[in-house]
Design a protein around this motif. Structure first.
Motif, short mmCIF file in Angstrom:
data_model
loop_
_atom_site.label_atom_id
_atom_site.label_comp_id
_atom_site.label_asym_id
_atom_site.label_seq_id
_atom_site.Cartn_x
_atom_site.Cartn_y
_atom_site.Cartn_z
N PHE A 94 23.59 17.99 11.88
CA PHE A 94 23.47 16.72 11.16
C PHE A 94 22.18 16.80 10.36
O PHE A 94 21.10 17.01 10.94
CB PHE A 94 23.42 15.54 12.14
N LEU A 95 22.28 16.67 9.05
CA LEU A 95 21.11 16.78 8.18
C LEU A 95 20.89 15.48 7.43
O LEU A 95 21.83 14.93 6.84
CB LEU A 95 21.30 17.91 7.16
N ASP A 96 19.66 14.99 7.46
CA ASP A 96 19.30 13.90 6.57
C ASP A 96 19.33 14.47 5.15
O ASP A 96 19.21 15.68 4.96
CB ASP A 96 17.90 13.39 6.93
N ARG A 97 19.51 13.62 4.16
CA ARG A 97 19.62 14.12 2.79
C ARG A 97 18.26 14.23 2.10
O ARG A 97 17.78 15.33 1.83
CB ARG A 97 20.55 13.21 1.98
N ASP A 98 17.64 13.10 1.81
CA ASP A 98 16.40 13.10 1.04
C ASP A 98 15.22 13.44 1.94
O ASP A 98 14.96 12.76 2.92
CB ASP A 98 16.20 11.74 0.36
#
Length: 172
Positions: free
Chosen positions: A9-13
């Protein structure tokens, strides 16, 4: 019976894209160093790549959900040249101080709540015990912890190096 798969799971900004303050135009896409390579590496390891991103700019009237979708399409296009892909994008466009009434509310999807993670787990039959979350803010980590996902703060300048280090530490 479908086999459960692990996910990153990756945050975007701030993790995939440089956080320039409400980026939403395709021209606002500026990958963090090593981000495309990290995603390609994660793909090659057989993990799903799920982006989870608060997008309060929608609630604030800065841009629309369609603008966010166009930005995500640009990420997908750019990742192709790295033989990398994102399996899904989950966003939360809500914010309690939003200026658009239809988006002005607290929502279970808004990090630090685990709503986006829980939706992805259900939709993709994700193995939470083998999954990892990478975020650049404490709210990201708190969402991961609340979803019982191992969570790591990205506070470096190269995502690929960070992912390699994580993988070495997890599976020496």
């Amino acid at each position: 019976m479908n086999r459960r798969r692990p996910a990153f799971f990756l945050d975007r900004d701030g993790v995939i894209n440089k956080d320039t303050g409400y980026p939403y135009r395709p021209s606002d896409l500026h990958f963090i160093a090593g981000a495309p390579e990290a995603i390609a590496r994660i793909n090659a390891l057989g993990y799903l790549v799920i982006v989870i991103s608060n997008q309060s700019g929608v609630a604030r009237g800065y841009f629309t959900e369609e603008d966010v979708n166009q930005f995500h399409q640009q990420i997908k296009r750019k990742l192709k040249s790295y033989q990398a892909h994102v399996d899904a994008f989950f966003i939360c466009p809500f914010h309690p101080q939003g200026s658009l009434e239809s988006y002005k509310k607290e929502h279970f999807d808004r990090k630090p709540n685990p709503g986006m993670i829980e939706k992805a787990i259900a939709k993709f039959n994700i193995d939470r015990d083998r999954s990892i979350l990478i975020g650049d803010k404490q709210t990201d980590l708190l969402a991961g912890h609340r979803a019982h996902i191992d969570s790591y703060l990205f506070d470096q300048n190269n995502l690929e190096h960070f992912v390699i280090s994580l993988m070495k530490n997890r599976w020496p």
